[in-house]
Write a protein that holds these residues in place. Structure first.
Motif, short mmCIF file in Angstrom:
data_model
loop_
_atom_site.label_atom_id
_atom_site.label_comp_id
_atom_site.label_asym_id
_atom_site.label_seq_id
_atom_site.Cartn_x
_atom_site.Cartn_y
_atom_site.Cartn_z
N HIS A 12 -21.32 -57.06 -41.29
CA HIS A 12 -22.36 -58.11 -39.01
C HIS A 12 -20.68 -57.80 -38.87
O HIS A 12 -19.44 -57.20 -38.83
CB HIS A 12 -22.61 -59.28 -39.30
N ALA A 13 -20.93 -58.01 -37.67
CA ALA A 13 -19.35 -57.53 -36.66
C ALA A 13 -18.99 -58.40 -35.27
O ALA A 13 -20.36 -58.67 -34.83
CB ALA A 13 -20.22 -56.12 -35.49
N PHE A 14 -18.43 -58.12 -34.96
CA PHE A 14 -18.25 -59.14 -33.54
C PHE A 14 -17.45 -58.92 -32.80
O PHE A 14 -16.19 -58.02 -32.66
CB PHE A 14 -17.29 -60.83 -33.98
N GLU A 15 -17.08 -58.96 -31.29
CA GLU A 15 -16.46 -58.13 -30.27
C GLU A 15 -15.90 -59.97 -29.67
O GLU A 15 -16.30 -60.63 -29.33
CB GLU A 15 -17.61 -58.16 -28.91
N ILE A 16 -14.04 -59.43 -29.34
CA ILE A 16 -13.47 -60.88 -29.04
C ILE A 16 -12.99 -60.00 -27.66
O ILE A 16 -12.65 -58.69 -27.54
CB ILE A 16 -11.94 -60.64 -29.70
N LYS A 17 -13.68 -61.31 -26.66
CA LYS A 17 -13.24 -60.99 -25.30
C LYS A 17 -12.38 -61.69 -25.29
O LYS A 17 -12.41 -62.91 -24.79
CB LYS A 17 -14.69 -60.75 -24.60
N PHE A 18 -11.78 -61.72 -24.31
CA PHE A 18 -10.63 -61.95 -23.05
C PHE A 18 -10.42 -62.70 -22.09
O PHE A 18 -10.75 -61.77 -20.91
CB PHE A 18 -9.06 -61.67 -23.51
N PRO A 30 -19.76 -54.36 -47.53
CA PRO A 30 -18.78 -54.97 -47.56
C PRO A 30 -17.71 -55.29 -46.44
O PRO A 30 -17.24 -55.77 -46.57
CB PRO A 30 -17.28 -53.52 -48.55
N ILE A 31 -17.84 -54.10 -45.16
CA ILE A 31 -17.26 -54.37 -44.18
C ILE A 31 -17.83 -55.47 -42.61
O ILE A 31 -18.66 -55.47 -42.82
CB ILE A 31 -16.97 -52.78 -43.23
N VAL A 32 -17.09 -56.35 -42.57
CA VAL A 32 -16.88 -57.28 -41.52
C VAL A 32 -16.12 -56.53 -40.24
O VAL A 32 -14.65 -56.86 -40.94
CB VAL A 32 -16.69 -58.92 -41.76
N LEU A 33 -16.19 -56.47 -39.14
CA LEU A 33 -15.52 -55.37 -38.33
C LEU A 33 -15.72 -56.06 -37.03
O LEU A 33 -16.66 -57.12 -36.68
CB LEU A 33 -16.59 -54.25 -37.62
N PHE A 34 -14.45 -56.38 -36.81
CA PHE A 34 -13.97 -56.71 -35.32
C PHE A 34 -13.53 -56.15 -34.00
O PHE A 34 -13.03 -55.48 -34.56
CB PHE A 34 -12.75 -58.11 -35.28
N GLY A 35 -14.00 -56.36 -32.81
CA GLY A 35 -13.32 -54.85 -31.88
C GLY A 35 -12.99 -56.07 -30.75
O GLY A 35 -13.37 -57.19 -30.83
N GLY A 36 -12.31 -55.33 -30.13
CA GLY A 36 -11.14 -56.19 -29.14
C GLY A 36 -10.17 -55.04 -28.99
O GLY A 36 -9.63 -54.77 -29.46
#
Length: 666
Positions: free
Chosen positions: A638-644, A35-41
């Motif tokens: 699935h997972a995403f990484e947010i980069k600034f 169930p988990i969709v993970l965003f990292g930032g």
């Protein structure tokens, strides 16, 4: 409901178009859900923008503040458009597209919500159902449709950030939880139906009134509306006046700070200090005069006690010497007379007697003190000197010591007051600040008086509006009593009564279920050594009281920080489950204030089971590499990484997570 896709275009830190796949997926040959969709930032990368975009797409103005004015909403929308690297590179518009499936009436449909806007302009809203535009709905109807589909009050229990958890955890008044329970119970819908029925009955009564009575009611209704409008005008003026009062107060605080920095506090008391100095100078002169008076008296006797003791001893000895000499003189004269008398008697007897008496006198006088008289003072003078030394000097010394101590205090106070006067700047230096403060204070008093005026006017018009409403109700009540109930009116009145009963039954049932869900959620998340909490909710007031295993009420202030966080999350989970809605759970910064043990509890027992779709927006210190690899890997779809990028001042989204190992697992 499942959120399938989120599309951001020029939204906050996201420049250009970003398509984000949010639908949870299973692995091949796996039976269990992920169930988990993970965003990292990292902080500032844009995690919160994901949550903000979803809420804005669904609720528009309600995503910010339902009480905000239209222009405030337009300004907030403008602030959400990407700023770009420079003024020339700023885009002029932005949009959010949200695609989700929703089961309504037993049928699952796919909805596409698109909200777009330009700088300084109101937003546009379009809604598709299964690919077809709902063209029959205008902006307000489209927004109303979304609000009915996913009520804003309910969504607050599913889409929240760490600050909401902290706010609920630290809420000692219970107001936040009380509001959440009211929204959860759906009492607003029942209240709306009740009001609609009341309006219906009132209109039916109005039809039975005579033409003259209907005319009077119309006049009263117009008067009621006019009075309500006037009251609202005064209430609106109150907001503006209150803002001006706050602004003036801030200005006054600013000038008071300048005044204090330049010695204004001393300047304000300068006159008082000068008067105080005059009084202290007089006290000093009085004390110095008293000290001099003591020095002129017997005080010096107290300065040389040993010498004066010797003096007293000498005076006493001289007194004895004087007595001895006087006695010797008298006795010698007596002996001379005695010798003359005895000369007529026997010579031998006279010689023997005279020698005997002389020998005895010599022996007697040898025992008496002898010496020269240095002072040769009288007995009265000796008594005066003795009193002055033994008693007068002691009393004088005590008075002298008291005067001296008091003089020391006065001199210290004089020194302090003189220093305060010296610190005070000259009046000319502070004149401008004093004048500014005086003007600001006068303006603030005027605004406060204006505020009170508008308050009284608003109360007056509200009371007149209420009186008009009572007169209208009297007409309806009189007509109802005269003609009785027709079937539709009777049914409406009975329905209103049934709604009241239904509200009571629904409230008690939902409250009981909420209490059970909270106890289950808290037991799952709390540590063994934590308090065993339950929730007792008052069905009438919705006040929430926490009790321990002994049914003793717990003060929220006594809970530890970790217990407060767990309590808040348990409440949110209980509210969500009690609502009966199958909605995704979106949590921004979920673990910020928790210790490692409570984090383990949430990772293992909350996130995987919170909903069929859980979107986590985390930093690298919350869901870290250990949690990802060891505890959540089988629950993450699935997972995403947010980069600034600091150079372009924008963020990008890529698949994977912070570390190489996590990217391999994904």
């Amino acid at each position: 409901m499942i959120i399938k896709q989120l599309v951001l275009r020029n939204f906050r830190v996201f420049r250009g178009t970003h398509i984000i796949d949010l639908a949870p997926k299973k692995r091949e040959r796996e039976l269990h859900d992920r169930p988990i969709v993970l965003f990292g930032g990292l902080n500032g990368a844009g995690k919160t923008s994901i949550l903000t975009a979803i809420r804005l797409a669904l609720y528009g103005r309600l995503a910010f503040d339902q009480s905000s004015q239209q222009q405030d909403y337009i300004n907030q929308l403008t602030s959400l458009i990407h700023n770009g690297v420079s003024q020339t590179q700023r885009p002029d518009d932005a949009s959010i597209e949200l695609i989700f499936t929703y089961n309504k009436g037993g049928k699952e449909s796919e909805f596409t919500v698109t909200r777009s806007w330009k700088r300084g302009k109101k937003d546009k809203l379009s809604l598709l159902q299964d690919g077809a535009h709902l063209e029959e709905l205008n902006y307000e109807q489209c927004q109303g449709f979304l609000n009915e589909l996913i009520p804003h009050g309910i969504a607050d229990l599913f889409f929240f950030d760490g600050e909401k958890i902290a706010e609920l955890a630290e809420d000692e008044t219970g107001n936040i939880l009380r509001t959440a329970v009211r929204r959860l119970l759906g009492l607003d819908l029942i209240s709306k139906l009740r009001n609609d029925l009341a309006i219906f009955t009132k209109r039916q009564y109005a039809k039975q009134l005579s033409t003259e009575q209907q005319k009077k009611i119309r006049v009263l209704e117009e008067q009621q509306n006019s009075l309500g409008f006037k009251a609202e005008e005064h209430m609106a003026a109150l907001d503006e006046i209150n803002a001006q009062i706050e602004f003036l107060t801030l200005q006054i605080i600013k000038f008071e700070g300048q005044l204090s920095a330049q010695g204004g506090a001393f300047a304000l008391t300068k006159t008082q200090e000068e008067k105080k100095v005059d009084e202290l100078v007089k006290d000093k002169e009085r004390l110095e005069k008293a000290l001099r008076h003591e020095c002129d008296g017997t005080l010096p006797f107290a300065l040389a006690p040993k010498t004066l003791y010797q003096l007293l001893t000498r005076i006493e000895n001289e007194a004895e010497i004087k007595q001895t000499k006087s006695f010797e003189k008298e006795l010698t004269s007596f002996l001379e007379q005695l010798k003359a008398d005895m000369a007529f008697r026997s010579r031998e007897t006279s010689i023997i007697a005279t020698e005997a008496i002389s020998d005895q006198l010599e022996m007697y006088m040898q025992a008496k003190p002898k010496g020269d008289l240095l002072f040769d003072i009288s007995e009265r003078e000796a008594g005066i000197i003795k009193y002055a030394i033994e008693q007068g000097s002691k009393s004088s010394w005590q008075r002298f010591d008291d005067y001296r101590s008091e003089l020391t205090k006065v001199e210290n106070m004089l020194e302090q007051s003189s220093a305060n006067i010296a610190r005070a700047p000259e009046d000319d230096q502070l004149l401008d600040i004093f004048n500014s403060l005086r003007k600001l204070d006068v303006k603030r008093i005027e605004q406060k008086n204006n505020y009170r005026f508008h308050i009284e006017e608003a109360k007056k018009f509200k009371q007149q509006q209420l009186d008009a409403a009572k007169q209208i109700q009297k007409f309806h009540d009189a007509e109802r009593d005269q003609y009785g109930f027709v079937s539709s009116l009777k049914n409406a009145e009975e329905t209103i009564g049934l709604l009241d009963s239904y509200t009571d039954v629904l409230t008690k049932a939902r409250v009981k279920k909420l209490e059970a869900n909270f106890e289950m959620a808290y037991r799952k998340l709390a540590r063994k050594e934590d308090l065993k909490l339950s929730a007792h909710i008052n069905p009438a007031t919705f006040d929430v009281e926490l009790v321990d295993e002994n049914n003793i009420a717990i003060n929220r202030k006594l809970l530890s920080a970790g217990e407060k966080q767990i309590y808040a999350i348990a409440i949110l989970e209980a509210l969500a489950k009690t609502s009966g809605r199958e909605l995704p759970v979106i949590i921004d910064t979920p673990l910020g204030r928790l210790d490692s043990y409570h984090r383990d509890k949430l990772i293992n027992h909350y996130f995987p089971y919170a909903s069929h779709q859980v979107v986590l927006l985390s930093t690298d210190t919350e869901v870290d590499e250990k949690y990802f690899v060891d505890q959540l890997r089988d629950d993450i779809s699935h997972a995403f990484e947010i980069k600034f990028n600091a150079f372009t001042k924008s963020s990008s989204i890529s698949k994977g997570y912070f570390w190489e190992l996590t990217k391999e697992i994904v």
